[in-house]
Scaffold this active site. Structure first.
Site, PDB file in Angstrom:
ATOM      1  CD  GLU A 210      -2.363  -1.575   2.637  1.00 52.07           C
ATOM      2  OE1 GLU A 210      -2.109  -0.827   3.602  1.00 52.07           O
ATOM      3  OE2 GLU A 210      -2.987  -2.647   2.739  1.00 52.07           O
TER       4      GLU A 210
ATOM      5  CD  GLU B 286      -3.794  -4.741   5.096  1.00 50.95           C
ATOM      6  OE1 GLU B 286      -4.941  -5.227   5.077  1.00 50.95           O
ATOM      7  OE2 GLU B 286      -3.586  -3.519   5.147  1.00 50.95           O
TER       8      GLU B 286
ATOM      9  CG  HIS C  62      -0.464   3.025  13.849  1.00 46.47           C
ATOM     10  ND1 HIS C  62      -1.806   2.974  14.154  1.00 46.47           N
ATOM     11  CD2 HIS C  62      -0.394   3.446  12.561  1.00 46.47           C
ATOM     12  CE1 HIS C  62      -2.512   3.371  13.109  1.00 46.47           C
ATOM     13  NE2 HIS C  62      -1.678   3.652  12.122  1.00 46.47           N
TER      14      HIS C  62
END
Ligand SMILES: Cc1ncc(C[n+]2csc(CCOP(=O)(O)OP(=O)(O)O)c2C)c(N)n1
Lengths: 385, 335
Positions: free
Chosen positions: B39, B70, B139
């Site tokens: 991406e 993904e 994250h």
């Protein structure tokens, strides 16, 4: 109220004006309509069947008869404990055989776990196609030799594999096409959707064939999808959807051949839905009477793929005694070979556990291999071998 | 020593991000079957700019901006590898690799074994890894234990700029799938390094600091923390060695055991959760193999067994110098 213009680029490539949304790419120039026809394509029993190549009809017939026998014999072997499990494709032989025959030898097939007949139609040894289900090896054949991916057990994960391979082939300048097979239940999985979307965006030379046999184990299609047909799912991704009678071997062969040709010549991916029925239970371990009625099964038996083909051959005067005897003989030889070779347990090498985990085994794996070797040696000593 | 050397020679000073970018570039120049996909890897160069300039140099087919999916990315890479390419996949952030775990566990890790060696998958899965950058939820995860527990995968975590280059080249050249964990809080740290210098191959641990009192065993983002702790420990009379594992699979047991046997005291340090973490495996192994040389149990300093905390709390979770020094103090083992 202000007038609103809704641009419908779905069936009218000219309407897809680049610039109406940011980053829009060129409009589809492919004239193939995206929406499937309302009725599944049928060829057998229609005038179109009269034009079909007699050699193709005979070949389909021989393979369907052998495939039916293969399904019966494999199911019997499960009852005798010779196969761990067998998901019969009885009733679906036409889909599998005709689809595989639409490919060239240098194309790739990505089968699901029910597709042993398609795998065999690619030229894989019929017994090697069964090692997964007997339990001796995950894949008994060399995928590269026949360009047939391993039978895939997780649902729909083979779909993006087919897309990636087709994409790589196109980048290499080869005109190889990939065909992914899956069931109706598999179309609910994320990998199906991600794979279709990738295929359309990459314009990959790949074909998806959904064998809609009405059930995912016990769950009927109405619980799987609310779409009008599964072929409709193609529209949202920007590829054509096709609907075909999956028990009509000629129709499947025609639709697949067209889709494969389209892919080969740069037309991009196609989603094909073949309407068929699983006559047997999901596998030998399943009790299909808990979720479906005998009348339904009987109705589909009347639309049997082998019988439909027989009738067509007879109508064309092609079903001579020679062909019938030849097909029956080949099917019996296959069944006899399955019985003979599955009569005893295979000899397996326990040390093969450690082969092919990595190109070079890790130190830990080597130690574990040493441990098993020592155990085996000790065992052999106890048994005086 | 690794045979993978840099195309452009000469020592330089640079960041880990630049080294990774150069590794991708050099790998793509050296081998046209190397393809990058993920991406935003194209015009943007990835959200961390690791793929910066690759599309400009190699075109949008070799550095492919994919749809946002993904499992689709990794599944497509499987098919590409089956056809002879060497895909390098970028997962945007560690927790966003989870949708692809099925492809990773069910196919990437198993295809070689399933096909008796006929379909090896030379795929590199690059994952920006770990916390300490103030990222919001999803994250900052550190999930190496999942990957390391999956036979068929190599799990590599560089901690220095030079290793980032050398190990990524080696990962791409590997005929096996490699999960390549890039410690994202080290992306911007500068260091001198030489792309042409030989690099220890994947599977060898490197002693980053010799010592005489005890050894800190670590990898990836915890290496600088351990080096700092070793420095601080001098004041308390401890001379700590620091061992950088560099890869969890293969695990360099020989080097780790040699150091632990010679020093008799060891602390394993990583930032992911302790329970079932990689440190549990390492400590168990070191205990089994070095028991009679140990003066104290092999201790672990890890993140807590909690979902990765919000940014304002992450410094409590991540093992820091003090927590490591506390563990070192406990190595003065008395029943
Ligand atoms: C990811 C995944 N989930 C669940 C299963 C268990 N399972 C095996 S077959 C099956 C039903 C599949 O139905 P369908 O896709 O319609 O194929 P069919 O069996 O009809 O050929 C299920 C749920 C599986 N193999 N993979």
């Amino acid at each position: 109220m202000p007038e609103m213009t809704v641009l419908d680029h779905r069936n009218d490539p000219a309407a897809a004006v680049p610039g109406w949304r940011p980053g829009a790419t060129a409009p589809r120039t492919d004239p193939a309509p995206l929406l499937p026809d309302a009725e599944p394509l049928r060829v057998l029993g229609t005038p179109a069947a009269d034009a079909a190549d007699p050699a193709l009809l005979r070949e389909l017939y021989r393979r369907l008869v052998a495939g039916r026998r293969y399904n019966q014999q494999a199911t019997t072997l499960t009852k005798q404990g010779r196969l761990a499990v067998y998901p019969a494709s009885t009733g679906q032989e036409a889909c599998q055989v005709a689809a595989a025959l639409a490919l060239r030898p240098d194309d790739w097939l990505f089968p699901s776990y029910r597709d042993t007949l398609a795998v065999v139609a690619r030229g894989v040894d019929p017994l090697q196609a069964l090692t997964l289900l007997r339990g001796d090896a995950h894949t008994g054949y060399d995928p590269r030799a026949t360009r047939t991916a391993p039978l895939c057990t997780p649902l729909a994960t083979q779909v993006p594999h087919a897309v990636g391979l087709a994409h790589a082939a196109r980048l290499a300048g080869d005109d190889t096409v990939a065909l992914a097979l899956l069931g109706d239940g598999g179309t609910s999985e994320g990998d199906f959707h991600e794979g279709l979307n990738f295929a359309a965006v990459l314009h990959a030379p790949v074909v998806f064939l959904v064998q809609n046999n009405g059930y995912a184990i016990s769950v009927p299609l109405t619980r799987q999808s609310a779409a009008p047909t599964l072929a409709h799912k193609a529209v949202g991704y920007g590829m054509p959807g096709r609907l075909v009678d999956g028990n009509d071997a000629l129709a499947v062969h025609r639709v697949l051949t067209e889709a494969v040709e389209r892919a080969r010549t740069g037309g991009g991916p196609t989603l094909v839905e073949a309407l068929t029925y699983r006559i047997e239970a999901h596998t030998n371990a399943d009790d299909a009477t808990r979720y479906r009625q005998a009348e339904e099964v009987e109705a589909w038996r009347a639309h049997d793929p082998v019988r439909l083909l027989e009738d067509a051959l007879r109508g064309r005067g092609l079903l001579d005694e020679q062909l019938v005897a030849d097909a029956a003989e080949r099917a019996e030889q296959l069944a006899a070979r399955m019985r003979a070779e599955f009569h005893t347990d295979p000899e397996l090498d326990p040390m093969s556990l450690f082969a092919h985990v990595y190109a070079e085994p890790t130190q830990q794996l080597c130690e574990q291999a040493g441990q098993l070797a020592a155990e085996l040696a000790a065992e052999a000593e106890v048994h005086g071998r | 020593m690794s045979t993978v050397a840099g195309e452009r020679t000469g020592p330089r000073t640079g960041t880990m991000a630049q080294a990774l970018n150069l590794a991708l570039r050099d790998a793509m120049r050296a081998d046209k079957t190397v393809h990058v996909l993920g991406e935003d890897v194209g015009a943007l160069g990835g959200v961390f700019r690791i793929t910066d300039g690759l599309t400009a140099e190699f075109g949008p087919d070799r550095c492919l901006d994919t749809p946002l999916a993904e499992a689709g990315i990794l599944g497509t890479a499987v098919g590409m590898a089956m056809y002879g390419l060497r895909p390098v996949v970028e997962m945007q952030f560690d927790a966003f690799a989870y949708p692809a775990l099925e492809q990773l566990f069910s196919h990437v890790a198993k295809m070689r074994n399933r096909t008796a060696g006929k379909l090896p998958l030379p795929i590199t899965v690059r994952i920006p890894y770990g916390g300490g950058i103030g990222g919001v939820e999803h994250h900052s995860d550190a999930s190496e234990a999942y990957y390391a527990a999956t036979p068929g995968l190599h799990v590599v975590a560089p901690a220095t700029v030079g290793d980032a280059y050398g190990l990524l080249r080696a990962a791409i050249a590997s005929d096996d799938p490699v999960v390549f964990l890039e410690p994202k809080r080290l992306y911007w740290g500068k260091d001198g390094w030489d792309p042409a210098a030989p690099v220890e191959p994947i599977g060898r641990a490197v002693l980053r600091r010799p010592g005489t009192s005890a050894v800190l065993v670590t990898y990836g983002p915890s290496l600088p923390v351990c080096l700092e702790a070793a420095e601080a420990a001098k004041a308390e009379g401890w001379d700590l060695a620091v061992l950088d594992l560099r890869s969890l699979v293969p695990f360099d047991e020989a080097t780790a055991c040699a150091v632990v046997r010679s020093l008799g005291r060891a602390v394993v340090v990583h930032e992911s959760a302790g329970f079932g973490g990689a440190g549990a495996e390492i400590a168990a192994r070191l205990t089994e193999k070095c028991f009679h040389h140990l003066a104290a149990p092999v201790l672990r300093v890890t993140g807590f067994d909690v979902p990765y905390p919000p940014p304002m709390l992450e410094h409590h979770h991540l093992p820091g110098v003090d927590r490591i020094l506390d563990a070192v103090a406990r190595l003065q083992w008395e029943e």
